[in-house]
Design a protein around this motif. Structure first.
Motif, PDB file in Angstrom:
ATOM      1  N   PRO A  46       0.886  -0.924  -0.322  1.00  0.00           N
ATOM      2  CA  PRO A  46      -0.104  -0.345   0.147  1.00  0.00           C
ATOM      3  C   PRO A  46       1.188   0.825  -0.124  1.00  0.00           C
ATOM      4  N   LYS A  55      -3.771   1.683  -3.549  1.00  0.00           N
ATOM      5  CA  LYS A  55      -4.852   0.569  -2.093  1.00  0.00           C
ATOM      6  C   LYS A  55      -4.709  -0.563  -2.801  1.00  0.00           C
ATOM      7  N   PRO A  56      -5.395  -0.943  -0.811  1.00  0.00           N
ATOM      8  CA  PRO A  56      -5.540  -2.253  -1.531  1.00  0.00           C
ATOM      9  C   PRO A  56      -7.052  -2.661  -2.297  1.00  0.00           C
ATOM     10  N   VAL A  82      -1.965  -5.574  -4.602  1.00  0.00           N
ATOM     11  CA  VAL A  82      -1.453  -4.499  -3.196  1.00  0.00           C
ATOM     12  C   VAL A  82      -1.792  -4.535  -2.178  1.00  0.00           C
ATOM     13  N   SER A  83      -0.943  -5.054  -1.522  1.00  0.00           N
ATOM     14  CA  SER A  83      -0.484  -5.827   0.089  1.00  0.00           C
ATOM     15  C   SER A  83       0.464  -5.588   0.604  1.00  0.00           C
ATOM     16  N   SER A  84       0.692  -5.216   2.023  1.00  0.00           N
ATOM     17  CA  SER A  84       1.257  -5.584   3.261  1.00  0.00           C
ATOM     18  C   SER A  84       2.279  -7.278   3.419  1.00  0.00           C
TER      19      SER A  84
END
Length: 121
Positions: free
Chosen positions: A14, A86-87, A119-121
């Motif tokens: 993100p 963004k996710p 989109v990911s952490s």
């Protein structure tokens, strides 16, 4: 007659950035309009950005100020620069081209095969 090939997708954290590319090849006389669409799991395909042959651009409200569509006419290529990801931007992204075909000047629409953006952490 015309093929579209996308590239540039991948996994990003993100707030990160990616740039997608889509190259058109074949019997192209003119590309009237390029679009980028996306489709998230369980959702309908949605229009993200558009650029006309005159350079006019439009964006979905959800990406305004973060995404930018551009083209290189000499290379029959369109780009989608994506910032502040963004996710919710996670989806398969597809390019679309409205094309005049050489010799016949028929007008046809073509889709790319899609490229995954996660989109990911």
């Amino acid at each position: 007659q015309v093929q579209l090939v996308e590239s540039g997708g991948g996994l990003v954290q993100p707030g990160g950035s990616l740039r997608l590319s889509c190259v058109a090849s074949g019997r192209i006389s003119r590309i009237n309009e390029w679009d980028w669409y996306r489709q998230a799991p369980g959702k309908q395909r949605e229009l993200v950005a558009t650029i006309t042959s005159g350079g006019v651009t439009n964006y979905a409200d959800s990406v305004k100020g973060r995404f930018a569509i551009s083209e290189d006419n000499a290379k029959n290529t369109v780009y989608l620069s994506m910032n502040s990801l963004k996710p919710d931007d996670t989806a398969v992204y597809y390019c679309y081209a409205d094309v005049n075909i050489q010799v016949t000047y028929l007008r046809r629409a073509y889709w790319g095969q899609g490229t995954q953006v996660t989109v990911s952490s």
